[in-house]
Design a protein around this motif. Structure first.
Motif, PDB file in Angstrom:
ATOM      1  N   ALA A  25       0.839  -1.209   0.000  1.00 20.39           N
ATOM      2  CA  ALA A  25       0.000   0.000   0.000  1.00 20.39           C
ATOM      3  C   ALA A  25       0.870   1.253   0.000  1.00 20.39           C
ATOM      4  N   GLU A  26       1.953   1.232   0.777  1.00 15.33           N
ATOM      5  CA  GLU A  26       2.853   2.385   0.820  1.00 15.33           C
ATOM      6  C   GLU A  26       3.546   2.586  -0.525  1.00 15.33           C
ATOM      7  N   ASP A  27       4.016   1.493  -1.130  1.00 13.20           N
ATOM      8  CA  ASP A  27       4.658   1.612  -2.434  1.00 13.20           C
ATOM      9  C   ASP A  27       3.659   2.068  -3.492  1.00 13.20           C
ATOM     10  N   PHE A  28       2.421   1.589  -3.424  1.00 17.56           N
ATOM     11  CA  PHE A  28       1.401   2.039  -4.374  1.00 17.56           C
ATOM     12  C   PHE A  28       1.201   3.546  -4.241  1.00 17.56           C
ATOM     13  N   ALA A  29       1.096   4.012  -3.005  1.00 15.91           N
ATOM     14  CA  ALA A  29       0.907   5.450  -2.770  1.00 15.91           C
ATOM     15  C   ALA A  29       2.092   6.250  -3.314  1.00 15.91           C
ATOM     16  N   THR A 114      11.137 -13.569  -6.994  1.00 15.41           N
ATOM     17  CA  THR A 114      10.590 -12.255  -7.342  1.00 15.41           C
ATOM     18  C   THR A 114      10.920 -11.272  -6.228  1.00 15.41           C
ATOM     19  N   PRO A 115      11.274 -10.033  -6.571  1.00 15.45           N
ATOM     20  CA  PRO A 115      11.539  -9.039  -5.529  1.00 15.45           C
ATOM     21  C   PRO A 115      10.328  -8.882  -4.605  1.00 15.45           C
ATOM     22  N   VAL A 116      10.574  -8.889  -3.311  1.00 13.16           N
ATOM     23  CA  VAL A 116       9.498  -8.866  -2.323  1.00 13.16           C
ATOM     24  C   VAL A 116       8.598  -7.643  -2.484  1.00 13.16           C
ATOM     25  N   ARG A 117       9.169  -6.498  -2.822  1.00 17.12           N
ATOM     26  CA  ARG A 117       8.338  -5.294  -2.958  1.00 17.12           C
ATOM     27  C   ARG A 117       7.430  -5.384  -4.173  1.00 17.12           C
ATOM     28  N   GLN A 120       4.604  -7.561  -3.026  1.00 18.54           N
ATOM     29  CA  GLN A 120       3.718  -6.834  -2.116  1.00 18.54           C
ATOM     30  C   GLN A 120       2.802  -5.876  -2.860  1.00 18.54           C
ATOM     31  N   ILE A 121       3.304  -5.226  -3.882  1.00 20.69           N
ATOM     32  CA  ILE A 121       2.448  -4.293  -4.617  1.00 20.69           C
ATOM     33  C   ILE A 121       1.408  -5.061  -5.428  1.00 20.69           C
ATOM     34  N   ALA A 122       1.780  -6.205  -5.984  1.00 18.93           N
ATOM     35  CA  ALA A 122       0.807  -7.030  -6.708  1.00 18.93           C
ATOM     36  C   ALA A 122      -0.271  -7.539  -5.749  1.00 18.93           C
ATOM     37  N   GLU A 123       0.141  -7.963  -4.577  1.00 19.93           N
ATOM     38  CA  GLU A 123      -0.833  -8.432  -3.583  1.00 19.93           C
ATOM     39  C   GLU A 123      -1.745  -7.294  -3.138  1.00 19.93           C
TER      40      GLU A 123
END
Length: 130
Positions: A25-29, A114-117, A120-123
């Motif tokens: 969520a933070e990376d999406f923002a 796959t890179p964890v970040r 996380q953004i896909a999830e």
């Protein structure tokens, strides 16, 4: 006296502590919401200045027969799907591609490092599906 010997060890451990990895969520923002909007509908504040409206990310699963296309989404973010001529309005997202790797099955039955970040953004994008 023994406790004094522990001070350098504790100091070293504190220095070696890993940086906190931002959530999806933070990376999406940070990386996506300016164009795709806070809710992922393609209505971010920067969307008006683009030649083509950003994708409505809330309908990815609906446009894929109800299945979230995780591998395709991560490939788009990674930059593998730049369109016919290789040009894409999507910027490079270097920080999302660095760091620890985790095995991830994006829906194609293949668990790939796959890179964890990126995972996380896909999830996170899965949670935006209508």
């Amino acid at each position: 006296m023994r406790w004094m010997l522990m001070i350098p060890v504790l100091a070293l451990a504190a220095c070696m502590e890993r940086e906190k990895v931002p959530s999806g969520a933070e990376d999406f923002a940070t990386f996506c919401s300016a164009c795709h909007g806070a809710g992922g509908k393609g209505d971010g504040p920067a969307a008006a200045g683009l030649d083509r409206k950003p994708a409505d990310l809330t309908g990815l699963a609906a446009r894929n027969r109800g299945v979230f296309p995780g591998t395709r989404v991560m490939a788009k973010i990674w930059g593998y799907t730049g369109g016919r001529d290789g040009a894409s309005p999507m910027p490079q997202f270097g920080p999302l591609l660095q760091g620890d790797l985790v095995p991830y099955d994006g829906g194609d039955g293949i668990a790939s490092p796959t890179p964890v970040r990126l995972v996380q953004i896909a999830e996170y994008l899965k949670t935006l599906q209508r």
